[in-house]
Design a protein around this motif. Structure first.
Motif, PDB file in Angstrom:
ATOM      1  N   GLY A 293       0.781  -1.220   0.000  1.00 46.35           N
ATOM      2  CA  GLY A 293       0.000   0.000   0.000  1.00 46.35           C
ATOM      3  C   GLY A 293       0.818   1.278   0.000  1.00 46.35           C
ATOM      4  O   GLY A 293       2.034   1.273  -0.196  1.00 46.35           O
ATOM      5  N   ARG A 294       0.113   2.390   0.225  1.00 45.16           N
ATOM      6  CA  ARG A 294       0.751   3.700   0.188  1.00 45.16           C
ATOM      7  C   ARG A 294       1.825   3.842   1.262  1.00 45.16           C
ATOM      8  O   ARG A 294       2.889   4.428   1.024  1.00 45.16           O
TER       9      ARG A 294
ATOM     10  N   GLY B 258     -16.092 -10.539   6.275  1.00 48.09           N
ATOM     11  CA  GLY B 258     -16.359  -9.193   6.762  1.00 48.09           C
ATOM     12  C   GLY B 258     -16.004  -8.178   5.705  1.00 48.09           C
ATOM     13  O   GLY B 258     -16.043  -8.460   4.504  1.00 48.09           O
ATOM     14  N   GLU B 259     -15.618  -6.996   6.145  1.00 45.84           N
ATOM     15  CA  GLU B 259     -15.247  -5.964   5.189  1.00 45.84           C
ATOM     16  C   GLU B 259     -13.962  -6.347   4.462  1.00 45.84           C
ATOM     17  O   GLU B 259     -13.142  -7.128   4.951  1.00 45.84           O
ATOM     18  N   ARG B 260     -13.799  -5.803   3.265  1.00 51.17           N
ATOM     19  CA  ARG B 260     -12.621  -6.074   2.462  1.00 51.17           C
ATOM     20  C   ARG B 260     -11.375  -5.561   3.179  1.00 51.17           C
ATOM     21  O   ARG B 260     -11.377  -4.482   3.773  1.00 51.17           O
ATOM     22  N   LEU B 261     -10.341  -6.355   3.154  1.00 50.53           N
ATOM     23  CA  LEU B 261      -9.088  -5.938   3.771  1.00 50.53           C
ATOM     24  C   LEU B 261      -8.495  -4.766   3.005  1.00 50.53           C
ATOM     25  O   LEU B 261      -8.548  -4.710   1.774  1.00 50.53           O
ATOM     26  N   SER B 262      -7.900  -3.839   3.749  1.00 47.26           N
ATOM     27  CA  SER B 262      -7.236  -2.686   3.142  1.00 47.26           C
ATOM     28  C   SER B 262      -5.969  -2.386   3.921  1.00 47.26           C
ATOM     29  O   SER B 262      -5.866  -2.688   5.117  1.00 47.26           O
ATOM     30  N   PRO B 263      -4.970  -1.798   3.273  1.00 45.52           N
ATOM     31  CA  PRO B 263      -3.684  -1.572   3.930  1.00 45.52           C
ATOM     32  C   PRO B 263      -3.769  -0.621   5.106  1.00 45.52           C
ATOM     33  O   PRO B 263      -4.525   0.356   5.081  1.00 45.52           O
ATOM     34  N   ALA B 264      -2.997  -0.919   6.147  1.00 50.34           N
ATOM     35  CA  ALA B 264      -2.835   0.015   7.261  1.00 50.34           C
ATOM     36  C   ALA B 264      -2.132   1.274   6.756  1.00 50.34           C
ATOM     37  O   ALA B 264      -1.323   1.215   5.827  1.00 50.34           O
ATOM     38  N   GLU B 265      -2.419   2.387   7.390  1.00 46.53           N
ATOM     39  CA  GLU B 265      -1.980   3.673   6.846  1.00 46.53           C
ATOM     40  C   GLU B 265      -1.041   4.442   7.761  1.00 46.53           C
ATOM     41  O   GLU B 265      -0.777   5.625   7.530  1.00 46.53           O
TER      42      GLU B 265
ATOM     43  N   GLY C  51       7.074  -5.748  -5.499  1.00 45.74           N
ATOM     44  CA  GLY C  51       6.007  -4.760  -5.548  1.00 45.74           C
ATOM     45  C   GLY C  51       4.612  -5.312  -5.724  1.00 45.74           C
ATOM     46  O   GLY C  51       3.689  -4.566  -6.059  1.00 45.74           O
ATOM     47  N   GLU C  52       4.408  -6.612  -5.470  1.00 53.00           N
ATOM     48  CA  GLU C  52       3.129  -7.218  -5.835  1.00 53.00           C
ATOM     49  C   GLU C  52       1.946  -6.779  -4.967  1.00 53.00           C
ATOM     50  O   GLU C  52       0.799  -7.030  -5.338  1.00 53.00           O
ATOM     51  N   ASN C  53       2.209  -6.128  -3.835  1.00 52.98           N
ATOM     52  CA  ASN C  53       1.123  -5.628  -2.978  1.00 52.98           C
ATOM     53  C   ASN C  53       1.099  -4.106  -2.919  1.00 52.98           C
ATOM     54  O   ASN C  53       0.489  -3.520  -2.027  1.00 52.98           O
ATOM     55  N   ALA C  54       1.759  -3.460  -3.863  1.00 53.89           N
ATOM     56  CA  ALA C  54       1.961  -2.022  -3.771  1.00 53.89           C
ATOM     57  C   ALA C  54       0.692  -1.212  -4.038  1.00 53.89           C
ATOM     58  O   ALA C  54       0.535  -0.101  -3.537  1.00 53.89           O
ATOM     59  N   ALA C  55      -0.231  -1.760  -4.843  1.00 53.73           N
ATOM     60  CA  ALA C  55      -1.445  -1.032  -5.209  1.00 53.73           C
ATOM     61  C   ALA C  55      -2.571  -1.387  -4.249  1.00 53.73           C
ATOM     62  O   ALA C  55      -3.288  -2.375  -4.451  1.00 53.73           O
ATOM     63  N   ALA C  56      -2.689  -0.610  -3.174  1.00 55.22           N
ATOM     64  CA  ALA C  56      -3.729  -0.827  -2.160  1.00 55.22           C
ATOM     65  C   ALA C  56      -3.710  -2.254  -1.625  1.00 55.22           C
ATOM     66  O   ALA C  56      -4.749  -2.799  -1.254  1.00 55.22           O
ATOM     67  N   GLY C  57      -2.535  -2.858  -1.588  1.00 53.65           N
ATOM     68  CA  GLY C  57      -2.375  -4.184  -1.009  1.00 53.65           C
ATOM     69  C   GLY C  57      -2.553  -5.330  -1.972  1.00 53.65           C
ATOM     70  O   GLY C  57      -2.252  -6.483  -1.637  1.00 53.65           O
TER      71      GLY C  57
ATOM     72  N   ILE D  87       2.732   3.009 -10.498  1.00 55.46           N
ATOM     73  CA  ILE D  87       3.555   2.690  -9.324  1.00 55.46           C
ATOM     74  C   ILE D  87       4.936   2.235  -9.770  1.00 55.46           C
ATOM     75  O   ILE D  87       5.954   2.593  -9.158  1.00 55.46           O
ATOM     76  N   CYS D  88       5.012   1.461 -10.834  1.00 54.91           N
ATOM     77  CA  CYS D  88       6.318   1.058 -11.361  1.00 54.91           C
ATOM     78  C   CYS D  88       7.150   2.286 -11.718  1.00 54.91           C
ATOM     79  O   CYS D  88       8.341   2.369 -11.380  1.00 54.91           O
ATOM     80  N   ARG D  89       6.541   3.257 -12.386  1.00 53.70           N
ATOM     81  CA  ARG D  89       7.265   4.485 -12.742  1.00 53.70           C
ATOM     82  C   ARG D  89       7.746   5.204 -11.487  1.00 53.70           C
ATOM     83  O   ARG D  89       8.858   5.752 -11.453  1.00 53.70           O
ATOM     84  N   GLU D  90       6.907   5.228 -10.467  1.00 51.88           N
ATOM     85  CA  GLU D  90       7.283   5.866  -9.195  1.00 51.88           C
ATOM     86  C   GLU D  90       8.502   5.174  -8.589  1.00 51.88           C
ATOM     87  O   GLU D  90       9.434   5.839  -8.105  1.00 51.88           O
ATOM     88  N   PHE D  91       8.510   3.852  -8.615  1.00 51.60           N
ATOM     89  CA  PHE D  91       9.649   3.101  -8.086  1.00 51.60           C
ATOM     90  C   PHE D  91      10.925   3.377  -8.891  1.00 51.60           C
ATOM     91  O   PHE D  91      11.993   3.627  -8.319  1.00 51.60           O
TER      92      PHE D  91
END
Length: 271
Positions: free
Chosen positions: A11-12, A226-233, A38-44, A51-55
C-alpha cells in the motif's frame, strides 16, 4: 558490489517508506543495485504501471512480484513492454513478461535479478527449481554475470531454505518474500551465497501483515466474511536485506537485515 533487496511493498505506507529512503540509501551506502517486491503495492493487491514508474524514478532497478501480480489486469501491458518489472520465472509458458532481468551497471557489469515463486501452500506452478536451472544455464556467476540476486516468493520456510541450499555457490543471494514478516536468519551459506528466509514487508507494522488490524482480527474471531481488507496507513517501515559481494567471484561477503522507520528496531546497511 553492494545490493539491497526490499520485501513486499504494501500500500501507500509501504510505497512512501521505500521511495522516500531509497535515494538517500543509494548515495549514503553506495548501493549498486536496489530491488523491491512490488506485488502488494497497489492498495495491497497488485501493482500498476504508475507505481512502477514511481519506483524507477526513486532509483529502484527492478521490481519482482508473486501471486498477486495480476490483481490489477492493466499490468499485463507493462510486463510485456518493460523488462524491469519481473514475474516469477516458473509461471507457465506464454505468460507475458520474464522471470529474469540483467541490470546494466554504470561500469559495464551485468547484475541478474531472478524472480521465482514457491509451490507449497501456493498456486500450482511449474517447478521453481527447474526454472532456476534454466536461468542459470544462461547467466553464470563470475562469468557473464557479476552478481545474481534471487527473490523466491513463497509461504513455506522449508521450501525457501531448500532453494537457498540448492543454489548455494551459484548465485550471490537468495532472499525470500511473501510472508510479510522478517526472519532472523540472515547468513552466508557454506558455498558463499547470501541468504534470508524472508525479507519482511515494507509497510505499516501496526497491522496484520500490512492490513488494517480490526478487519483482519475480526475474520479470525468470527470466521465469517467481513469488510474487504485494506492496507494500514500508519508510518511504514522499509524492511529488506543488504548484501555485499566479491567483485571476482560474485559471492557474498556480508549480509545484513535492514529496517528503517516505523515500529521495528532500526537496522541500517553496513558502511
Amino acid at each position: 558490489m553492494r545490493m539491497l533487496f526490499c520485501g513486499d511493498v504494501v500500500g501507500r505506507s509501504g510505497r512512501e517508506a521505500v521511495t522516500s529512503r531509497i535515494p538517500v540509501l543509494r548515495r549514503r551506502h553506495g548501493l549498486d543495485l536496489v530491488v523491491v517486491n512490488g506485488e502488494n503495492a497497489a492498495a495491497g493487491f497488485g501493482i500498476t504501471e504508475a507505481i512502477c514508474r514511481e519506483f524507477f524514478a526513486a532509483g529502484i532497478d527492478a521490481v519482482t512480484t508473486g501471486n498477486h501480480l495480476f490483481d490489477k489486469r492493466e499490468i499485463v501491458a507493462t510486463l510485456a513492454s518493460d523488462p524491469r518489472l519481473l514475474r516469477p520465472a516458473n509461471f507457465p509458458a506464454g505468460t507475458p513478461g520474464s522471470g529474469a532481468y540483467a541490470v546494466p551497471t554504470g561500469d559495464g557489469r551485468r547484475v541478474v535479478v531472478v524472480n521465482l515463486m514457491a509451490r507449497l501452500f501456493m498456486d500450482a506452478l511449474d517447478c521453481p527449481f527447474a526454472a532456476a536451472e534454466a536461468v542459470l544455464a544462461e547467466h553464470r556467476l563470475g562469468q557473464n554475470a557479476a552478481a545474481i540476486l534471487v527473490d523466491l516468493h513463497g509461504e513455506a520456510t522449508s521450501e525457501k531454505m531448500a532453494m537457498g541450499h540448492h543454489l548455494d555457490g551459484r548465485v550471490s543471494a537468495v532472499f525470500g518474500s511473501h510472508s510479510h514478516v522478517p526472519t532472523a536468519d540472515a547468513q552466508i551459506l557454506p558455498g558463499g551465497t547470501g541468504y534470508q528466509t524472508d525479507a519482511g514487508m515494507c509497510g505499516d507494522y501496526d497491522s496484520v501483515i500490512g492490513m488494517k488490524k480490526e478487519a483482519a482480527v475480526a475474520r479470525f474471531v468470527r470466521k465469517v466474511p467481513g469488510e474487504r481488507l485494506s492496507p494500514a496507513e500508519g508510518e511504514g517501515t522499509l524492511c529488506g536485506v543488504f548484501v555485499e559481494t566479491d567483485d571476482a567471484s560474485g559471492l557474498a561477503l556480508r549480509v545484513a537485515p535492514v529496517r528503517l522507520g516505523g515500529r521495528l528496531a532500526e537496522a541500517y546497511p553496513p558502511d
